[in-house]
Design a protein around this motif. Structure first.
Motif, PDB file in Angstrom:
ATOM      1  N   ASP A  96       0.884  -1.166   0.000  1.00  0.00           N
ATOM      2  CA  ASP A  96       0.000   0.000   0.000  1.00  0.00           C
ATOM      3  C   ASP A  96       0.921   1.215   0.000  1.00  0.00           C
ATOM      4  N   SER A  97       1.187   1.747  -1.185  1.00  0.00           N
ATOM      5  CA  SER A  97       2.146   2.843  -1.293  1.00  0.00           C
ATOM      6  C   SER A  97       1.643   4.136  -0.664  1.00  0.00           C
ATOM      7  N   SER A  98       0.363   4.174  -0.267  1.00  0.00           N
ATOM      8  CA  SER A  98      -0.173   5.371   0.383  1.00  0.00           C
ATOM      9  C   SER A  98       0.014   5.318   1.891  1.00  0.00           C
ATOM     10  N   ALA A  99       0.483   4.194   2.406  1.00  0.00           N
ATOM     11  CA  ALA A  99       0.674   4.050   3.851  1.00  0.00           C
ATOM     12  C   ALA A  99       1.791   4.971   4.339  1.00  0.00           C
ATOM     13  N   THR A 131      12.213  -1.906  -4.910  1.00  0.00           N
ATOM     14  CA  THR A 131      11.128  -2.873  -5.105  1.00  0.00           C
ATOM     15  C   THR A 131      10.012  -2.336  -5.995  1.00  0.00           C
ATOM     16  N   SER A 132      10.178  -1.120  -6.497  1.00  0.00           N
ATOM     17  CA  SER A 132       9.083  -0.519  -7.289  1.00  0.00           C
ATOM     18  C   SER A 132       8.823  -1.296  -8.576  1.00  0.00           C
ATOM     19  N   ASN A 144      -3.008   1.315  -3.053  1.00  0.00           N
ATOM     20  CA  ASN A 144      -3.147   2.756  -3.264  1.00  0.00           C
ATOM     21  C   ASN A 144      -3.930   3.002  -4.557  1.00  0.00           C
ATOM     22  N   ALA A 145      -5.018   3.736  -4.425  1.00  0.00           N
ATOM     23  CA  ALA A 145      -5.865   3.994  -5.596  1.00  0.00           C
ATOM     24  C   ALA A 145      -5.140   4.831  -6.648  1.00  0.00           C
ATOM     25  N   ALA A 146      -4.143   5.596  -6.208  1.00  0.00           N
ATOM     26  CA  ALA A 146      -3.426   6.464  -7.132  1.00  0.00           C
ATOM     27  C   ALA A 146      -2.229   5.759  -7.768  1.00  0.00           C
ATOM     28  N   ALA A 147      -2.006   4.534  -7.427  1.00  0.00           N
ATOM     29  CA  ALA A 147      -0.879   3.781  -7.990  1.00  0.00           C
ATOM     30  C   ALA A 147      -1.340   2.364  -8.277  1.00  0.00           C
ATOM     31  N   SER A 195      -2.577  -2.959 -12.525  1.00  0.00           N
ATOM     32  CA  SER A 195      -2.516  -1.700 -13.266  1.00  0.00           C
ATOM     33  C   SER A 195      -3.356  -1.812 -14.543  1.00  0.00           C
ATOM     34  N   THR A 196      -4.015  -0.734 -14.886  1.00  0.00           N
ATOM     35  CA  THR A 196      -4.824  -0.738 -16.112  1.00  0.00           C
ATOM     36  C   THR A 196      -3.912  -0.693 -17.329  1.00  0.00           C
TER      37      THR A 196
END
Length: 312
Positions: free
Chosen positions: A137-140, A169-170, A178-181, A187-188
């Motif tokens: 969760d990249s928003s954490a 690790t990206s 994360n909804a923004a990532a 990923s779409t």
């Protein structure tokens, strides 16, 4: 001059015997402990250096444990991403099979759906000690895609610093809450090229072919799915490559730290350990010297007794 108040010979013999006894005690201590520098009183400089080196040796032992944990974390992530890659390969194979006109794509989707569920399960299970590099969760708060593995310590000018191995690790994230990532699998992607596209229409984790027909438009969509799965495999392979390189570096570092510990331990030994061959020889010599000293003191003391004969 013969004197009963002062016996110079006895005093000299006593001083010599006392010095011999002190040296004998020191030698016995060295033999019993195996150390020629056991306290700061023995040699302040060597004792100080050896104490610092022993402290660093203890820290390096902790570094070994950290490297072991880091290696295990990398191995868990590598195993999971490699298995996920295999599953996406199976999904791609089924998509290719579904491109054949007349096949029941709804039944094929049933198999694909099970594989998609397995992908999420593998990603979530790739955790060790609460660390998961594939499902994040990249928003954490505090999230950092660059993970650190403690690799060694260094001392410069008396200042100790901790060295680490950085792992990005990206490129290996499979799912991101994360909804923004997004990760590789959630990923779409572009419906035509299969490349990651914020305006894309499908994800590897949710694509569905059950409603597709043999029309040219639907076959084009299916072709986009196939290209997307193929690109996802390439992306996961890149992530696995990063993990493989990190694993190799950690293994090299583990070997280096082990050799460094051996070298430091040898250095401490050179500074403070007693040479048992030398000490055993010295012990025998001092024991003989002690016996001679006792006899010399006895002879010196007996000289005073001879004065009594002058008064008989």
């Amino acid at each position: 001059m013969a004197s009963i108040n002062t016996n110079i010979a006895a005093m000299t013999a006593l001083r010599s015997l006392t010095a011999t006894n002190n040296a004998l005690t020191q030698t016995q201590d060295r033999i019993s402990t195996g150390l020629r520098v056991g306290t700061a009183a023995d040699n302040a400089a060597y004792w100080s250096i050896a104490t610092t080196m022993r402290s660093d040796l203890s820290s390096l032992s902790t570094v070994q444990d950290a490297l072991g944990l880091g290696a295990a974390t990398v191995d868990v992530a590598y195993t999971a991403i490699d298995e996920a890659k295999n599953i996406v390969t199976k999904i791609k194979d089924k998509l290719v099979a579904a491109a054949q006109p007349g096949l029941d794509r709804e039944k094929i989707q049933t198999e694909i759906s099970e594989l998609q569920a397995q992908l999420k399960g593998i990603s979530d299970a790739a955790s060790l000690q609460g660390l998961n590099w594939l499902s994040v969760d990249s928003s954490a708060a505090g999230y950092n895609a660059t993970r650190q593995v403690v690799s060694s310590i260094s001392r410069a000018g008396g200042t100790l610093s901790v060295q680490t191995i950085s792992i990005d690790t990206s490129t290996m994230v499979l799912f991101d809450s994360n909804a923004a990532a997004s990760g590789i699998l959630d990923s779409t992607r572009n419906a035509t090229t299969g490349a990651v596209d914020a305006a894309g229409t499908f994800t590897i984790a949710t694509l569905d072919i059950s409603a597709l027909t043999d029309s040219a438009a639907d076959l084009a969509i299916l072709d986009g799915y196939i290209k997307g799965a193929d690109l996802a495999i390439t992306e996961m392979a890149a992530g696995a490559t990063t993990l493989g390189a990190a694993s190799a570096r950690i293994e090299i570092q583990q070997s280096f730290v082990s050799s460094l510990m051996d070298a430091i331990e040898g250095g401490v030994s050179q500074l403070v350990d007693a040479d048992m061959n030398e000490e055993s020889t010295r012990l025998q010599a001092l024991q003989v010297k002690q016996q001679l000293g006792i006899q010399a003191l006895s002879i010196a003391n007996s000289s005073s007794q001879s004065i009594l004969s002058l008064f008989q």
